[in-house]
Design a protein around this motif. Structure first.
Motif, PDB file in Angstrom:
ATOM      1  N   ALA A  76       0.844  -1.196   0.000  1.00  0.00           N
ATOM      2  CA  ALA A  76       0.000   0.000   0.000  1.00  0.00           C
ATOM      3  C   ALA A  76       0.879   1.246   0.000  1.00  0.00           C
ATOM      4  CB  ALA A  76      -0.904  -0.001   1.224  1.00  0.00           C
ATOM      5  N   GLY A  77       0.371   2.289  -0.616  1.00  0.00           N
ATOM      6  CA  GLY A  77       1.103   3.553  -0.660  1.00  0.00           C
ATOM      7  C   GLY A  77       1.843   3.709  -1.969  1.00  0.00           C
ATOM      8  N   GLU A  78       3.105   4.141  -1.880  1.00  0.00           N
ATOM      9  CA  GLU A  78       3.897   4.464  -3.065  1.00  0.00           C
ATOM     10  C   GLU A  78       5.029   3.452  -3.261  1.00  0.00           C
ATOM     11  OE1 GLU A  78       5.219   8.509  -2.765  1.00  0.00           O
ATOM     12  OE2 GLU A  78       3.191   9.227  -2.340  1.00  0.00           O
ATOM     13  N   LEU A  79       5.043   2.849  -4.431  1.00  0.00           N
ATOM     14  CA  LEU A  79       6.111   1.917  -4.793  1.00  0.00           C
ATOM     15  C   LEU A  79       6.979   2.632  -5.823  1.00  0.00           C
ATOM     16  CD1 LEU A  79       7.261  -0.898  -4.347  1.00  0.00           C
ATOM     17  CD2 LEU A  79       5.731  -1.730  -6.140  1.00  0.00           C
ATOM     18  N   ASP A  80       8.109   3.154  -5.355  1.00  0.00           N
ATOM     19  CA  ASP A  80       8.952   3.977  -6.214  1.00  0.00           C
ATOM     20  C   ASP A  80      10.422   3.634  -5.990  1.00  0.00           C
ATOM     21  OD1 ASP A  80       9.524   5.144  -3.748  1.00  0.00           O
ATOM     22  OD2 ASP A  80       8.315   6.917  -4.132  1.00  0.00           O
ATOM     23  N   LEU A  81      11.298   4.462  -6.529  1.00  0.00           N
ATOM     24  CA  LEU A  81      12.739   4.203  -6.449  1.00  0.00           C
ATOM     25  C   LEU A  81      13.207   4.037  -5.008  1.00  0.00           C
ATOM     26  CD1 LEU A  81      15.412   3.958  -7.999  1.00  0.00           C
ATOM     27  CD2 LEU A  81      15.631   6.436  -7.826  1.00  0.00           C
ATOM     28  N   ALA A  82      12.657   4.820  -4.107  1.00  0.00           N
ATOM     29  CA  ALA A  82      13.086   4.753  -2.701  1.00  0.00           C
ATOM     30  C   ALA A  82      12.522   3.544  -1.974  1.00  0.00           C
ATOM     31  CB  ALA A  82      12.671   6.029  -1.972  1.00  0.00           C
ATOM     32  N   SER A  83      11.335   3.101  -2.346  1.00  0.00           N
ATOM     33  CA  SER A  83      10.670   2.049  -1.573  1.00  0.00           C
ATOM     34  C   SER A  83      10.710   0.664  -2.219  1.00  0.00           C
ATOM     35  CB  SER A  83       9.208   2.441  -1.317  1.00  0.00           C
ATOM     36  OG  SER A  83       8.511   2.589  -2.541  1.00  0.00           O
ATOM     37  N   ALA A  84      10.994   0.584  -3.493  1.00  0.00           N
ATOM     38  CA  ALA A  84      10.980  -0.709  -4.192  1.00  0.00           C
ATOM     39  C   ALA A  84      11.896  -1.762  -3.555  1.00  0.00           C
ATOM     40  CB  ALA A  84      11.318  -0.518  -5.668  1.00  0.00           C
ATOM     41  N   PRO A  85      13.093  -1.404  -3.078  1.00  0.00           N
ATOM     42  CA  PRO A  85      13.935  -2.433  -2.458  1.00  0.00           C
ATOM     43  C   PRO A  85      13.286  -3.118  -1.251  1.00  0.00           C
ATOM     44  CG  PRO A  85      15.265  -0.520  -2.996  1.00  0.00           C
ATOM     45  CD  PRO A  85      13.818  -0.129  -3.217  1.00  0.00           C
ATOM     46  N   ALA A  86      12.444  -2.413  -0.516  1.00  0.00           N
ATOM     47  CA  ALA A  86      11.781  -3.017   0.644  1.00  0.00           C
ATOM     48  C   ALA A  86      10.844  -4.145   0.218  1.00  0.00           C
ATOM     49  CB  ALA A  86      11.001  -1.954   1.422  1.00  0.00           C
ATOM     50  N   LEU A  87      10.216  -4.002  -0.938  1.00  0.00           N
ATOM     51  CA  LEU A  87       9.350  -5.073  -1.437  1.00  0.00           C
ATOM     52  C   LEU A  87      10.179  -6.310  -1.757  1.00  0.00           C
ATOM     53  CD1 LEU A  87       6.694  -6.293  -2.378  1.00  0.00           C
ATOM     54  CD2 LEU A  87       7.060  -5.167  -4.588  1.00  0.00           C
ATOM     55  N   GLY A  88      11.290  -6.124  -2.445  1.00  0.00           N
ATOM     56  CA  GLY A  88      12.164  -7.260  -2.762  1.00  0.00           C
ATOM     57  C   GLY A  88      12.661  -7.956  -1.512  1.00  0.00           C
ATOM     58  N   ASP A  89      13.054  -7.181  -0.512  1.00  0.00           N
ATOM     59  CA  ASP A  89      13.521  -7.757   0.754  1.00  0.00           C
ATOM     60  C   ASP A  89      12.425  -8.593   1.409  1.00  0.00           C
ATOM     61  OD1 ASP A  89      15.972  -6.531   0.428  1.00  0.00           O
ATOM     62  OD2 ASP A  89      15.523  -4.876   1.806  1.00  0.00           O
ATOM     63  N   THR A  90      11.213  -8.063   1.404  1.00  0.00           N
ATOM     64  CA  THR A  90      10.086  -8.789   2.000  1.00  0.00           C
ATOM     65  C   THR A  90       9.845 -10.105   1.275  1.00  0.00           C
ATOM     66  OG1 THR A  90       9.034  -6.765   2.782  1.00  0.00           O
ATOM     67  CG2 THR A  90       7.598  -8.673   2.476  1.00  0.00           C
ATOM     68  N   LEU A  91       9.864 -10.081  -0.039  1.00  0.00           N
ATOM     69  CA  LEU A  91       9.612 -11.305  -0.809  1.00  0.00           C
ATOM     70  C   LEU A  91      10.719 -12.335  -0.602  1.00  0.00           C
ATOM     71  CD1 LEU A  91       8.266  -9.701  -4.084  1.00  0.00           C
ATOM     72  CD2 LEU A  91       6.944 -10.882  -2.316  1.00  0.00           C
ATOM     73  N   ARG A  92      11.949 -11.887  -0.475  1.00  0.00           N
ATOM     74  CA  ARG A  92      13.057 -12.827  -0.257  1.00  0.00           C
ATOM     75  C   ARG A  92      13.002 -13.463   1.129  1.00  0.00           C
ATOM     76  NH1 ARG A  92      15.313  -9.290  -3.736  1.00  0.00           N
ATOM     77  NH2 ARG A  92      16.045  -7.780  -2.202  1.00  0.00           N
ATOM     78  N   ARG A  93      12.363 -12.807   2.072  1.00  0.00           N
ATOM     79  CA  ARG A  93      12.293 -13.313   3.444  1.00  0.00           C
ATOM     80  C   ARG A  93      11.049 -14.150   3.729  1.00  0.00           C
ATOM     81  NH1 ARG A  93      14.801  -8.548   7.171  1.00  0.00           N
ATOM     82  NH2 ARG A  93      16.421  -7.969   5.710  1.00  0.00           N
ATOM     83  N   LEU A  94      10.218 -14.399   2.743  1.00  0.00           N
ATOM     84  CA  LEU A  94       9.026 -15.211   2.980  1.00  0.00           C
ATOM     85  C   LEU A  94       9.410 -16.627   3.388  1.00  0.00           C
ATOM     86  CD1 LEU A  94       6.698 -14.187   0.014  1.00  0.00           C
ATOM     87  CD2 LEU A  94       6.504 -13.509   2.419  1.00  0.00           C
ATOM     88  N   ASP A  95       8.541 -17.247   4.132  1.00  0.00           N
ATOM     89  CA  ASP A  95       8.736 -18.630   4.558  1.00  0.00           C
ATOM     90  C   ASP A  95       9.014 -19.501   3.335  1.00  0.00           C
ATOM     91  OD1 ASP A  95       8.235 -21.367   5.177  1.00  0.00           O
ATOM     92  OD2 ASP A  95       7.013 -20.770   6.875  1.00  0.00           O
ATOM     93  N   PRO A  96      10.062 -20.313   3.377  1.00  0.00           N
ATOM     94  CA  PRO A  96      10.372 -21.181   2.239  1.00  0.00           C
ATOM     95  C   PRO A  96       9.247 -22.159   1.907  1.00  0.00           C
ATOM     96  CG  PRO A  96      12.168 -21.200   3.836  1.00  0.00           C
ATOM     97  CD  PRO A  96      11.041 -20.426   4.449  1.00  0.00           C
ATOM     98  N   GLY A  97       8.345 -22.399   2.852  1.00  0.00           N
ATOM     99  CA  GLY A  97       7.230 -23.307   2.610  1.00  0.00           C
ATOM    100  C   GLY A  97       6.109 -22.702   1.781  1.00  0.00           C
TER     101      GLY A  97
END
Length: 108
Positions: A28-49
């Motif tokens: 939610a909110g703004e997905l831009d140059l400053a915030s896009a890396p946080a999305l990638g970090d979140t996806l990489r940290r998801l439960d492997p299951g």
């Protein structure tokens, strides 16, 4: 639904609901140059299951090309980890980037 494990920039809110074998990531909110890396970090940290990841972009208010790149990267990451990625489309102005770049087919 819980906040994402790391802090995101103030203009972006990430929440994760991990109910393996499915995970929901709400953006939610703004997905831009400053915030896009946080999305990638979140996806990489998801439960492997997690076998299926749903990326909910319905609450995006803004997305620039870097945000679009983050979504494309999410699809690549899912493939590399053997997951299926479902993407729920943003509305309004945030959807305009999809139209302008011809990438509407990335989202459902």
């Amino acid at each position: 639904m819980s906040p994402a494990p790391q802090s995101a920039p103030p203009n972006l809110r990430l929440a994760v609901c991990d109910a393996s074998p499915e995970c929901l990531v709400v953006v939610a909110g703004e997905l831009d140059l400053a915030s896009a890396p946080a999305l990638g970090d979140t996806l990489r940290r998801l439960d492997p299951g997690c076998e299926v990841v749903t990326l909910d972009l319905c609450a995006l208010t803004f997305r620039d090309v870097a945000g679009l790149h983050a979504v494309v990267d999410a699809r690549s990451l899912a493939r590399a980890t053997g997951r299926r990625l479902q993407i729920l489309a943003p509305r309004g102005e945030a959807a305009r980037v999809l139209e302008l770049t011809g990438t509407r087919e990335l989202v459902s």
